[in-house]
Write a protein that holds these residues in place. Structure first.
Motif, short mmCIF file in Angstrom:
data_model
loop_
_atom_site.label_atom_id
_atom_site.label_comp_id
_atom_site.label_asym_id
_atom_site.label_seq_id
_atom_site.Cartn_x
_atom_site.Cartn_y
_atom_site.Cartn_z
N SER A 11 20.03 26.57 64.36
CA SER A 11 20.43 26.23 65.73
C SER A 11 21.91 26.56 65.91
O SER A 11 22.78 26.04 65.20
CB SER A 11 20.20 24.74 66.00
OG SER A 11 20.60 24.40 67.30
N VAL A 12 22.20 27.43 66.85
CA VAL A 12 23.57 27.87 67.13
C VAL A 12 23.94 27.44 68.54
O VAL A 12 23.29 27.85 69.51
CB VAL A 12 23.72 29.39 66.97
CG1 VAL A 12 25.14 29.82 67.30
CG2 VAL A 12 23.33 29.82 65.57
N SER A 13 24.98 26.61 68.66
CA SER A 13 25.42 26.12 69.98
C SER A 13 26.48 27.04 70.56
O SER A 13 27.29 27.62 69.83
CB SER A 13 25.97 24.70 69.86
OG SER A 13 24.98 23.82 69.36
N GLN A 14 26.48 27.12 71.87
CA GLN A 14 27.50 27.92 72.56
C GLN A 14 28.82 27.16 72.58
O GLN A 14 28.85 25.93 72.63
CB GLN A 14 27.04 28.22 74.00
CG GLN A 14 25.78 29.06 74.09
CD GLN A 14 25.98 30.45 73.51
OE1 GLN A 14 27.05 31.05 73.66
NE2 GLN A 14 24.96 30.96 72.82
N PRO A 15 29.95 27.87 72.54
CA PRO A 15 31.25 27.19 72.59
C PRO A 15 31.46 26.49 73.93
O PRO A 15 30.90 26.88 74.95
CB PRO A 15 32.26 28.33 72.40
CG PRO A 15 31.53 29.57 72.83
CD PRO A 15 30.10 29.35 72.45
N ALA A 16 32.27 25.42 73.90
CA ALA A 16 32.55 24.65 75.12
C ALA A 16 33.30 25.51 76.14
O ALA A 16 34.06 26.41 75.78
CB ALA A 16 33.36 23.41 74.78
N ARG A 17 33.07 25.20 77.42
CA ARG A 17 33.71 25.97 78.50
C ARG A 17 35.20 25.65 78.60
O ARG A 17 35.98 26.46 79.10
CB ARG A 17 33.01 25.67 79.83
CG ARG A 17 31.56 26.15 79.84
CD ARG A 17 30.88 25.85 81.17
NE ARG A 17 29.49 26.31 81.15
CZ ARG A 17 28.46 25.58 80.74
NH1 ARG A 17 28.69 24.34 80.31
NH2 ARG A 17 27.24 26.06 80.75
N PHE A 18 35.60 24.45 78.19
CA PHE A 18 37.03 24.11 78.08
C PHE A 18 37.18 23.10 76.96
O PHE A 18 36.22 22.44 76.56
CB PHE A 18 37.59 23.56 79.41
CG PHE A 18 36.79 22.45 80.02
CD1 PHE A 18 37.00 21.13 79.65
CD2 PHE A 18 35.82 22.72 80.98
CE1 PHE A 18 36.28 20.09 80.22
CE2 PHE A 18 35.09 21.70 81.56
CZ PHE A 18 35.32 20.39 81.18
N ASP A 19 38.39 23.01 76.41
CA ASP A 19 38.58 22.23 75.19
C ASP A 19 38.82 20.75 75.47
O ASP A 19 38.85 20.30 76.61
CB ASP A 19 39.71 22.82 74.35
CG ASP A 19 41.05 22.79 75.09
OD1 ASP A 19 41.14 22.15 76.15
OD2 ASP A 19 42.01 23.42 74.59
N THR A 20 39.00 20.01 74.38
CA THR A 20 39.19 18.56 74.47
C THR A 20 40.46 18.19 75.22
O THR A 20 40.51 17.16 75.90
CB THR A 20 39.22 17.96 73.04
OG1 THR A 20 37.99 18.25 72.38
CG2 THR A 20 39.44 16.47 73.07
N LYS A 21 41.50 19.01 75.11
CA LYS A 21 42.76 18.74 75.81
C LYS A 21 42.53 18.67 77.31
O LYS A 21 42.99 17.71 77.97
CB LYS A 21 43.78 19.82 75.49
CG LYS A 21 45.11 19.67 76.22
CD LYS A 21 46.07 20.80 75.84
CE LYS A 21 47.38 20.67 76.61
NZ LYS A 21 48.33 21.75 76.26
N VAL A 22 41.82 19.63 77.87
CA VAL A 22 41.54 19.64 79.31
C VAL A 22 40.69 18.43 79.68
O VAL A 22 40.91 17.79 80.73
CB VAL A 22 40.84 20.95 79.71
CG1 VAL A 22 40.44 20.92 81.18
CG2 VAL A 22 41.73 22.15 79.42
N PHE A 23 39.73 18.09 78.83
CA PHE A 23 38.85 16.94 79.10
C PHE A 23 39.66 15.66 79.27
O PHE A 23 39.47 14.91 80.23
CB PHE A 23 37.86 16.80 77.94
CG PHE A 23 36.87 15.68 78.11
CD1 PHE A 23 35.68 15.89 78.78
CD2 PHE A 23 37.13 14.43 77.59
CE1 PHE A 23 34.75 14.86 78.93
CE2 PHE A 23 36.22 13.39 77.73
CZ PHE A 23 35.03 13.60 78.41
#
Length: 485
Positions: free
Chosen positions: A251-263
């Motif tokens: 199972s390969v997940s796609q990278p997040a659209r923005f990182d934890t800093k933006v969150f």
């Protein structure tokens, strides 16, 4: 509104009384409604239906108890205020799929963060002890300012320092994230004993909108995480073929659209919005006019005047009072700690789609249930008892599926997935509705009763969190289902 200040050996205690004019307004509204009910006999049913004024009157007759004698501005401010309760803590745990990839603790990070959240319970403990034993009581208005600012700053600093580590005892740890989570939890945990009693000064209906905001403190980070891409199921990719011809997938997940800093920067913006909402709620004359008929003194200690709604102000017996406190403690034990920890064991065996659907609908059920309470409001102890029994049955069902993991009832059947998702959604909705009902009943007993509600809520949550932590990590009571492609 009248104000009295007494000076006793350098100590100033502000006592003020706010008298609501809702009774007068209600009487005039009822009188005018009797006059307006006289309709023209020559009007056809179609013309009456198309007449917007007639429609408006019909809507007022049906939902008049919901929308009259209230300020929508105060409703909005109360929602903003409620959003700032558990926003930071919920956001931190929602970011775990990304945080564990960077933290040296790996997948043991959630257990560390759970301990940090429980340390945050020192906030309500210290506040309660000061209010009870100190001769100088804390002003709850200024205390809320400080706690909300602490929560906002912790979200801001987390955005920049969440991945900073330090060596403790010869082992690398996410020290910055741990410390900031404690301050984030300080805001969340203290809200139970500080924010709710403050909202008790307002008319009863604003407690409902405050709880809607508290529900949104979990929903908004979840929606943000969905946009970010956290929690999406990975794609099964062929990675190897054995000599016998067997295909191996991962199972390969796609990278997040923005990182934890933006969150966390977005969460900081929401915390600032919550702070502005409270500041206006505390300062605007418009908001003060929406106070109930209540006398306030010594921080959050207040009593309702005799002219206040007599049904609402009905005093509970000692047995009823203690029973409601035990009930809210039991509800918090399961809903705030145990159920959150066992949901993956309960639903994951039915498939990734069922798990994500149950998690999403459970988060949505909280604010939806509070919104429904605006139209289907109750303070009956009999209703609370019936809903408690129903919640206990649903809780027993989802708990049994978790215990039977990885092979619960009907785990390979579509009906099994439907049942477990429905059970989780109904359970969270009923529990949210129950919390609001119990809080409303206890609100009528005075500000100190809401402090007790908050204290018992945090105590039940803490006991549940510690207990389930040891059961999951040091016993084989719960078995995780293996993820397959």
């Amino acid at each position: 509104m009248s104000g009295i200040e007494t000076n006793n050996v350098g100590q100033i205690n502000a006592v003020y009384t706010v008298v609501s004019t809702s009774d007068v307004d209600a009487a005039s509204t009822d009188f005018s409604r009797c006059i307006d009910n006289k309709s023209d006999p020559n009007e056809s049913e179609l013309s009456v239906f198309l007449n917007w004024r007639t429609i408006g009157k019909k809507m007022e007759e049906k939902y008049g108890g919901v929308f009259k004698n209230r300020s929508l501005i105060v409703d909005l401010l109360a929602i903003f205020f409620g959003i700032g309760t558990w926003l930071g803590v919920n956001g931190t745990f929602i970011q775990l799929p990304l945080l564990v990839n960077e933290a040296p603790e790996g997948w043991s990070l959630p257990s560390y963060l759970s301990v940090m959240v429980q340390i945050g319970n020192l906030g309500p403990l210290i506040y309660t002890l000061i209010q009870k034993y100190s001769p100088r009581k804390l002003n709850d208005g200024w205390s809320i300012h400080g706690i909300l600012l602490t929560g906002a700053l912790s979200c801001l600093l987390t955005a920049f320092f969440y991945n900073q580590t330090a060596v403790v005892g010869g082992v690398d740890h996410s020290v910055a994230l741990f410390v900031l989570t404690i301050f984030t939890a300080l805001n969340a945990c203290t809200s139970s004993v500080l924010y709710m009693p403050y909202m008790g000064r307002f008319k009863e209906q604003y407690m409902v909108t405050y709880f809607i905001g508290e529900g949104l403190s979990g929903l908004l980070p979840s929606v943000l995480a969905l946009i970010q891409g956290v929690g999406e199921s990975g794609d099964c990719v062929l990675v190897n073929v054995t000599e016998s011809g067997e295909e191996i997938y991962e199972s390969v997940s796609q990278p997040a659209r923005f990182d934890t800093k933006v969150f966390f920067l977005v969460l900081f913006g929401l915390m600032v919005l919550s702070y502005i909402g409270y500041a206006l709620l505390n300062a605007l004359p418009l908001a003060r006019r929406e106070y109930a008929q209540v006398t306030v003194s010594e921080g959050n200690k207040y009593v309702y005047d005799e002219g206040h709604n007599q049904q609402e102000s009905k005093k509970l017996s000692r047995t009823q009072y203690a029973s409601l406190l035990l009930l809210i403690g039991a509800i918090s034990f399961f809903s705030n700690a145990v159920n959150q920890s066992i949901q993956s064991y309960s639903v994951a065996p039915y498939g990734a789609q069922a798990y994500h659907l149950a998690a999403t609908l459970s988060v949505i059920a909280n604010p939806v249930a509070c919104f429904m309470a605006m139209f289907l409001h109750f303070t009956s102890l009999r209703t609370i008892t019936v809903l408690s029994v129903l919640a206990a049955l649903l809780n027993g069902y989802v708990f049994s599926t978790a215990v039977l993991s990885p092979y619960p009832w009907l785990y390979n059947e579509t009906i099994g997935a439907i049942l477990v998702v429905t059970a989780w959604t109904l359970l969270i909705g009923i529990i949210s509705y129950l919390k609001l009902g119990i809080t409303t009943v206890m609100r009528s007993q005075g500000g100190q009763s809401l402090v007790w509600v908050g204290a018992i809520t945090q105590l039940g949550s803490a006991i549940g969190a510690v207990l389930i932590f040891f059961i999951i990590n040091y016993t084989r009571f719960f078995q995780a289902a293996e993820s397959t492609c």
